[in-house]
Design a protein around this motif. Structure first.
Motif, short mmCIF file in Angstrom:
data_model
loop_
_atom_site.label_atom_id
_atom_site.label_comp_id
_atom_site.label_asym_id
_atom_site.label_seq_id
_atom_site.Cartn_x
_atom_site.Cartn_y
_atom_site.Cartn_z
N GLN A 23 0.88 -1.16 0.00
CA GLN A 23 0.00 0.00 0.00
C GLN A 23 0.92 1.22 0.00
O GLN A 23 1.75 1.38 0.91
CB GLN A 23 -0.92 0.03 1.22
CG GLN A 23 -2.00 -1.07 1.21
CD GLN A 23 -1.47 -2.42 1.62
OE1 GLN A 23 -0.79 -2.54 2.64
NE2 GLN A 23 -1.76 -3.44 0.85
N ALA A 42 5.03 6.76 1.59
CA ALA A 42 4.96 5.71 2.61
C ALA A 42 4.62 4.37 1.96
O ALA A 42 3.69 4.28 1.16
CB ALA A 42 3.92 6.06 3.66
N ASP A 78 3.56 0.58 2.96
CA ASP A 78 3.14 -0.43 3.93
C ASP A 78 3.35 -1.76 3.21
O ASP A 78 2.65 -2.07 2.24
CB ASP A 78 1.68 -0.25 4.33
CG ASP A 78 1.49 0.94 5.26
OD1 ASP A 78 2.42 1.23 6.04
OD2 ASP A 78 0.43 1.57 5.21
N THR A 95 3.47 -5.79 3.04
CA THR A 95 2.94 -7.02 3.61
C THR A 95 4.11 -7.97 3.92
O THR A 95 5.02 -8.08 3.10
CB THR A 95 1.96 -7.68 2.62
OG1 THR A 95 0.91 -6.75 2.36
CG2 THR A 95 1.38 -8.96 3.17
N LYS A 112 7.70 -3.47 7.86
CA LYS A 112 6.26 -3.25 7.64
C LYS A 112 6.00 -1.88 7.04
O LYS A 112 5.22 -1.74 6.11
CB LYS A 112 5.52 -3.42 8.96
CG LYS A 112 4.09 -2.94 8.91
CD LYS A 112 3.10 -4.04 9.11
CE LYS A 112 1.67 -3.54 9.11
NZ LYS A 112 1.11 -3.32 7.82
N THR A 113 6.65 -0.85 7.55
CA THR A 113 6.41 0.51 7.06
C THR A 113 7.75 1.20 6.81
O THR A 113 8.64 1.18 7.67
CB THR A 113 5.62 1.34 8.09
OG1 THR A 113 4.39 0.66 8.36
CG2 THR A 113 5.31 2.72 7.54
#
Length: 186
Positions: free
Chosen positions: A69, A86, A88, A90, A136-137
């Motif tokens: 994302q 950013a 995100d 998975t 993750k981020t």
């Protein structure tokens, strides 16, 4: 008359004799046809499995928008406009650090990206030893400004990036088109 009788008996005997081979030929032909149809059906099913989107393949590889994302945001800063991208990510996926790019019109410049996380180095089957983000981020940040120091409105910017699944799928390069305003340097 004797000739007619013996001729008719011979004809009847020949008809009886030819019925059995005829039935055998029909049975053999039907069996061969059935077997060949089964073989073709099996082959078609095999090709269908190879190219279909069955649930096993869908669970193994996520669509790119589910695996990653990506959002962007901007804010005016003293040196121009800060662009933050950013990711995100998975679990089981990664984003290439060196595949993150920006494209914009002449007269605009961008500072090198800074990242909220440190990349890890992997031995990628496609690109060799490369830095990637597996966290993750991850946020990539840059400052955009105009070369003449003036503000610019609705500047078209294309964000390019690429990611992969650790399970063996490398997604095609992605592009996100956006427009942004570039603030005056203070």
């Amino acid at each position: 008359m004797f000739v007619k009788t013996s001729t008719s008996k011979a004809i009847i005997m020949n008809k009886r004799a030819t019925k059995k081979p005829y039935l055998l030929a029909i049975t053999t032909t039907a069996l061969i046809t059935a077997l060949s149809m089964t073989s073709v059906a099996s082959q078609a099913a095999g090709l269908g499995d190879l190219f279909s989107n069955n649930s096993a393949q869908q669970s193994k590889f996520l669509p790119v928008d589910k695996a990653f994302q990506v959002t962007s945001s901007t804010k005016a800063v003293a040196k121009g406009t800060q662009l933050s991208i950013a990711f995100d990510i998975t679990p089981g996926h990664y984003v290439y650090k060196d595949k993150l790019t920006l494209s914009f019109p002449k007269g605009i410049s961008a500072a090198p990206f800074t990242f909220s996380q440190s990349p890890v180095s992997i031995d990628d089957p496609t690109f060799g030893k490369v830095p990637v983000f597996t966290q993750k981020t991850v946020v990539a940040t840059t400052i955009l400004s105009t070369k003449n120091g003036k503000a610019a409105k609705n500047v078209p910017v294309v964000i390019g990036w690429q990611g992969c699944s650790k399970a063996g799928l490398c997604y095609p390069p992605e592009k996100i088109k956006t427009t942004l305003n570039i603030a005056v340097k203070r």
